[in-house]
Design an enzyme around this catalytic site. Structure first.
Site, PDB file in Angstrom:
ATOM      1  N   SER A  85       0.786  -1.240   0.000  1.00  0.00           N
ATOM      2  CA  SER A  85       0.000   0.000   0.000  1.00  0.00           C
ATOM      3  C   SER A  85       0.815   1.284   0.000  1.00  0.00           C
ATOM      4  O   SER A  85       0.237   2.372  -0.130  1.00  0.00           O
ATOM      5  CB  SER A  85      -0.963   0.003   1.190  1.00  0.00           C
ATOM      6  OG  SER A  85      -2.011  -0.907   0.975  1.00  0.00           O
ATOM      7  N   TYR A 181     -10.245   3.183   6.051  1.00  0.00           N
ATOM      8  CA  TYR A 181      -9.258   2.784   5.042  1.00  0.00           C
ATOM      9  C   TYR A 181      -9.826   1.732   4.108  1.00  0.00           C
ATOM     10  O   TYR A 181     -10.402   0.739   4.542  1.00  0.00           O
ATOM     11  CB  TYR A 181      -8.019   2.239   5.753  1.00  0.00           C
ATOM     12  CG  TYR A 181      -6.854   1.945   4.865  1.00  0.00           C
ATOM     13  CD1 TYR A 181      -5.927   2.937   4.560  1.00  0.00           C
ATOM     14  CD2 TYR A 181      -6.660   0.677   4.335  1.00  0.00           C
ATOM     15  CE1 TYR A 181      -4.842   2.671   3.753  1.00  0.00           C
ATOM     16  CE2 TYR A 181      -5.574   0.403   3.525  1.00  0.00           C
ATOM     17  CZ  TYR A 181      -4.670   1.400   3.241  1.00  0.00           C
ATOM     18  OH  TYR A 181      -3.600   1.129   2.428  1.00  0.00           O
ATOM     19  N   SER A 182      -9.643   1.953   2.810  1.00  0.00           N
ATOM     20  CA  SER A 182     -10.136   1.008   1.816  1.00  0.00           C
ATOM     21  C   SER A 182      -9.309   1.120   0.540  1.00  0.00           C
ATOM     22  O   SER A 182      -9.198   2.202  -0.041  1.00  0.00           O
ATOM     23  CB  SER A 182     -11.614   1.278   1.491  1.00  0.00           C
ATOM     24  OG  SER A 182     -12.029   0.518   0.365  1.00  0.00           O
ATOM     25  N   GLY A 323       2.629  -0.559   4.095  1.00  0.00           N
ATOM     26  CA  GLY A 323       2.142  -1.450   3.060  1.00  0.00           C
ATOM     27  C   GLY A 323       2.323  -2.905   3.446  1.00  0.00           C
ATOM     28  O   GLY A 323       3.355  -3.283   4.009  1.00  0.00           O
TER      29      GLY A 323
END
Length: 368
Positions: A85, A181-182, A323
Site C-alpha cells: 500500500s 481505510y479502503s 504497506g
C-alpha cells in the site's frame, strides 16, 4: 493500514568522565538494528532490511536474518521488495499532479470522470468526490480480503474486475461522514487517471514519478509479471498462527493495482518521500492539500491525501505510509528537515503488533 505508535526509550547511564561517556555511547546498541531484530524474533520474519537517510544526507543500509530459508542466503542490502500500500502515495501524487494541471478537480464527484461506473448498495459515484477517495472518507468497501487468493494463485485480475469484486459489498458509511481505510479508493483513483490521460496508469506513474526523481529500482509490474526483477529477499506468508512460513515471492499483484502492486527498494522509497516533501513532485498548493489531514481515531495521527501524519517519539511528525502484501510488510516515512527511513520485513504482517514494530523501527531510525 491502521497503526499505533509505541517506542521503548533507550537509556544511557550518566558518566562522570568524558572517556567513560564516549565508551558508553560507543557501546549503545543501534536502535535501528534492534528494531529489525524485533521483527525477526517477535514477529517471525525470516529477514528484514532498512535504509536510513540522515539530515546530512548520509545513507545507511541495514539487513537482518536470512534472505532465503531454503538456501540460507543473506538478505541483499537494499534489495527490491513488494511495497504493497505504499503504492497509494504514488497514486495520490499522480492524481494531484493532474489537479495542478487543471485536468482533475478534487471536489468533483467521481461520476464526472467515470460516469455510471461506481454504483452499488449504498454506493453512488455522484456522491463521492475525488478528495474523499484519496482521503479514505468515501465509504467505499474494501476488497483486499476477497482477492488474496487471486494474488497468491497468480490469477490476473483487471482493475475493472477488481472493482466489480468491491462493488458486491455494501457501502461502509455515507461519504464524508467518517474515515475508513479502503484500497478500493485507490482502485477508483487509478481508473480516473487512465480516463483523464488516455494512458495506462502504470505508464503515468513511470513518467510522472519514477523517471522524474530517478527511482532506478522502482517499477509497476506488467500484466502477468510474477517475479521480482532484481536482487531481492524471498517473501513469506504464514497461513495460520504458528505455521511455518511459506515462500510467496512470486505472486500476481494485479488485483492490488493502484493500491498496492509496486516494487521498490528502501533507498528508492526514501528518495521518493524526500522528493515529495521537498516540492519536487507537487506544486505548493497541491502538496498543501495532500498534507491537510483528518483524524483516523488515534491521538496525534492524521490522514491526508494518500499520506499519513505520524507523531515521532523525539518530537515533531513524519509523513508516511505503510504497506502489506503477501510476502512483505513495509513502513516508509520522511520529515521536513531531510530525514527519511524505510523498513521492510519479509513476512506479510497480519497483526497490529507487527505493523507497530515496523513503525517503531522507522521511528527509531528518524529519531536516532
Amino acid at each position: 493500514m491502521r497503526t499505533r505508535l509505541a517506542l521503548t526509550a533507550l537509556a544511557l547511564a550518566t558518566a562522570v568522565t568524558a572517556g567513560v561517556a564516549a565508551s558508553a555511547t560507543a557501546a549503545r546498541p543501534d536502535p535501528v538494528r534492534q528494531g529489525l531484530e524485533t521483527l525477526l524474533h517477535s514477529d517471525g520474519a525470516p529477514g528484514a532490511l532498512a535504509s536510513v537517510q540522515g539530515r546530512d544526507g548520509l545513507v545507511r543500509a541495514y539487513t537482518a536474518g536470512v534472505g532465503d530459508l531454503d538456501t540460507g542466503a543473506e538478505v541483499p542490502r537494499d534489495g527490491q521488495v513488494r511495497i504493497g500500500s505504499v503504492t497509494k502515495t504514488f497514486t495520490a501524487v499522480v492524481v494531484l499532479q493532474l489537479v495542478g494541471e487543471g485536468k482533475v478537480r478534487l471536489d468533483d464527484p467521481v461520476e464526472t470522470y467515470l460516469p455510471g461506473l461506481v454504483r452499488g448498495k449504498g454506493i453512488d459515484g455522484r456522491r463521492i468526490t475525488v478528495r474523499q477517495l484519496l482521503q479514505h472518507t468515501s465509504g467505499l468497501p474494501d476488497y483486499e480480503d476477497d482477492v488474496t487468493d487471486d494474488i497468491l494463485q497468480r490469477r490476473y485480475l483487471s482493475p475493472r474486475d477488481a472493482l466489480d469484486v468491491a462493488l458486491r459489498h455494501e457501502a461502509a458509511f455515507a461519504p464524508g461522514t467518517k474515515w475508513g481505510y479502503s484500497s478500493t479508493n485507490c482502485l477508483v483513483a487509478g481508473l480516473i487517471v487512465q480516463q483523464v490521460t488516455g494512458r495506462p496508469f502504470a505508464e503515468e506513474v513511470d513518467k510522472r514519478v519514477i523517471e522524474r526523481v530517478g527511482l532506478r529500482h522502482t517499477y509497476f509490474p506488467a500484466a502477468g509479471e510474477i517475479a521480482i526483477r532484481e536482487r531481492h529477499p524471498q517473501g513469506y506468508r504464514q497461513d495460520r498462527p504458528g505455521a511455518s512460513p511459506r515462500n510467496v515471492t512470486e505472486i500476481d499483484p494485479s488485483a492490488a493495482w493502484a493500491g498496492g502492486a509496486m516494487v521498490s527498494t528502501n533507498s528508492d522509497l526514501n528518495r521518493f518521500f524526500s522528493a515529495l516533501l521537498g516540492g519536487r513532485l507537487l506544486a505548493k498548493a497541491q502538496l498543501g492539500q495532500m498534507r491537510t489531514t483528518v483524524s483516523v481515531g488515534a491521538p496525534g495521527y492524521g490522514f491526508g491525501l494518500g499520506i499519513m501524519s505520524v507523531p515521532l517519539s523525539c518530537g515533531g511528525v513524519s509523513w508516511a505510509h505503510s504497506g502489506a502484501i503477501p510476502g512483505y510488510g513495509t513502513w516508509a516515512a520522511a520529515t521536513d528537515d531531510g530525514r527519511a527511513a524505510s523498513v521492510t520485513m519479509t513476512l506479510e504482517p497480519k497483526t497490529n503488533q507487527a505493523v507497530k514494530h515496523l513503525e517503531n523501527a522507522v521511528d527509531a531510525a528518524l529519531c536516532r
